[in-house]
Write a protein that holds these residues in place. Structure first.
Motif, PDB file in Angstrom:
ATOM      1  N   GLY A  98      28.751  39.035  42.567  1.00  0.00           N
ATOM      2  CA  GLY A  98      29.482  38.195  43.507  1.00  0.00           C
ATOM      3  C   GLY A  98      29.435  36.719  43.173  1.00  0.00           C
ATOM      4  O   GLY A  98      29.818  35.881  43.972  1.00  0.00           O
ATOM      5  N   ARG A  99      28.934  36.384  41.973  1.00  0.00           N
ATOM      6  CA  ARG A  99      28.864  34.973  41.559  1.00  0.00           C
ATOM      7  C   ARG A  99      29.907  34.643  40.506  1.00  0.00           C
ATOM      8  O   ARG A  99      29.859  33.580  39.888  1.00  0.00           O
ATOM      9  N   GLY A 100      30.789  35.584  40.222  1.00  0.00           N
ATOM     10  CA  GLY A 100      31.845  35.305  39.241  1.00  0.00           C
ATOM     11  C   GLY A 100      31.470  35.590  37.798  1.00  0.00           C
ATOM     12  O   GLY A 100      32.203  35.238  36.879  1.00  0.00           O
ATOM     13  N   ALA A 128      36.819  55.376  39.157  1.00  0.00           N
ATOM     14  CA  ALA A 128      35.666  55.025  39.995  1.00  0.00           C
ATOM     15  C   ALA A 128      35.419  53.520  40.011  1.00  0.00           C
ATOM     16  O   ALA A 128      34.790  53.001  40.928  1.00  0.00           O
ATOM     17  N   MET A 129      35.913  52.799  39.002  1.00  0.00           N
ATOM     18  CA  MET A 129      35.520  51.397  38.815  1.00  0.00           C
ATOM     19  C   MET A 129      36.537  50.460  39.467  1.00  0.00           C
ATOM     20  O   MET A 129      37.205  49.657  38.818  1.00  0.00           O
ATOM     21  N   THR A 130      36.613  50.565  40.768  1.00  0.00           N
ATOM     22  CA  THR A 130      37.703  49.903  41.482  1.00  0.00           C
ATOM     23  C   THR A 130      37.552  48.372  41.512  1.00  0.00           C
ATOM     24  O   THR A 130      38.543  47.659  41.440  1.00  0.00           O
ATOM     25  N   GLU A 137      43.309  43.521  36.742  1.00  0.00           N
ATOM     26  CA  GLU A 137      44.742  43.395  37.083  1.00  0.00           C
ATOM     27  C   GLU A 137      45.062  41.947  37.490  1.00  0.00           C
ATOM     28  O   GLU A 137      46.077  41.400  37.085  1.00  0.00           O
ATOM     29  N   ARG A 138      44.157  41.333  38.245  1.00  0.00           N
ATOM     30  CA  ARG A 138      44.390  39.930  38.632  1.00  0.00           C
ATOM     31  C   ARG A 138      44.342  39.000  37.422  1.00  0.00           C
ATOM     32  O   ARG A 138      44.905  37.914  37.442  1.00  0.00           O
ATOM     33  N   MET A 139      43.678  39.454  36.363  1.00  0.00           N
ATOM     34  CA  MET A 139      43.594  38.630  35.146  1.00  0.00           C
ATOM     35  C   MET A 139      44.699  38.961  34.143  1.00  0.00           C
ATOM     36  O   MET A 139      44.661  38.486  33.005  1.00  0.00           O
TER      37      MET A 139
END
Ligand SMILES: CC(C)(COP(=O)(O)OP(=O)(O)OC[C@H]1O[C@@H](n2cnc3c(N)ncnc32)[C@H](O)[C@@H]1OP(=O)(O)O)[C@@H](O)C(=O)NCCC(=O)NCCS
Length: 165
Positions: A98-100, A128-130, A137-139
């Motif tokens: 959660g730190r990027g 499984a690796m959602t 996808e966002r990248m």
């Protein structure tokens, strides 16, 4: 921004431990036998995948995150066109999530692939690796076909063009 560094043979055991910890998220879903096979592969990956550059982020108590990057011409030809760059085995310790860090390591791979003149960078991921899939996808990664099932999971190949933006 965390510092990303190339890891060496001295880090291989720590890389194996981190990957086993990270991918244990999926142990219950894939079942004991498949997890044993996956876990053994993860523990040995750093020693076996000799064509990879292993990049990572160190924390206070060990490695926080790793990724395996394959330069153009060195990607696994069972999965990717050889001339693509590719990335595999992205993993982040639970305490460092959660730190990027996974975004930062993926960006590092994209930058390195560009620097090395690759036209495409690929990766493969499973149903499984959602969390990782959403990030990819966002990248700008897009699905580039189905791969054979493994560990009882559907897998896809993703690609991202490095031409233009
Ligand atoms: C998937 C994984 C690599 C994410 O690592 P991380 O460092 O916590 O991720 P980041 O903090 O960089 O966040 C990446 C993105 O995912 C989002 N994200 C993080 N955790 C999430 C969660 N639990 N659910 C949904 N989205 C989440 C973030 O908002 C971020 O989105 P953005 O960069 O587009 O804004 C990590 O959870 C992990 O090691 N999982 C097990 C191994 C694995 O699945 N590896 C990928 C194999 S393809």
């Amino acid at each position: 921004m965390s510092t990303i560094e190339h890891l060496t043979a001295a880090d291989h055991a720590a890389v194996g431990c981190l990957l086993r910890e990270a991918y244990a998220d999926y142990a219950e879903r894939i079942g004991l036998d498949a997890w044993k096979r996956l876990g053994d592969g993860l523990a040995q990956a750093a020693g076996q995948l000799r064509d990879a550059e292993i990049a990572g982020v160190r924390g206070t108590a060990g490695l926080d995150a790793v990724v395996f990057y394959f330069p153009p011409g060195k990607s696994d030809e069972k999965i990717f066109p050889r001339e693509w760059a590719s990335l595999r085995l992205l993993g982040v310790a639970r305490s460092a999530r959660g730190r990027g860090l996974s975004r930062q390591l993926t960006e590092w791979c994209i930058a390195r692939a560009r620097q090395q003149g690759a036209a495409e960078i690929g990766l493969h991921t499973s149903e499984a690796m959602t969390t990782a899939r959403g990030l990819y996808e966002r990248m700008g990664f897009v699905v580039d076909g189905d791969l054979p099932m493994n560990f009882g999971l559907r897998y896809w190949r993703f690609r991202r063009s490095l031409e233009g933006g």
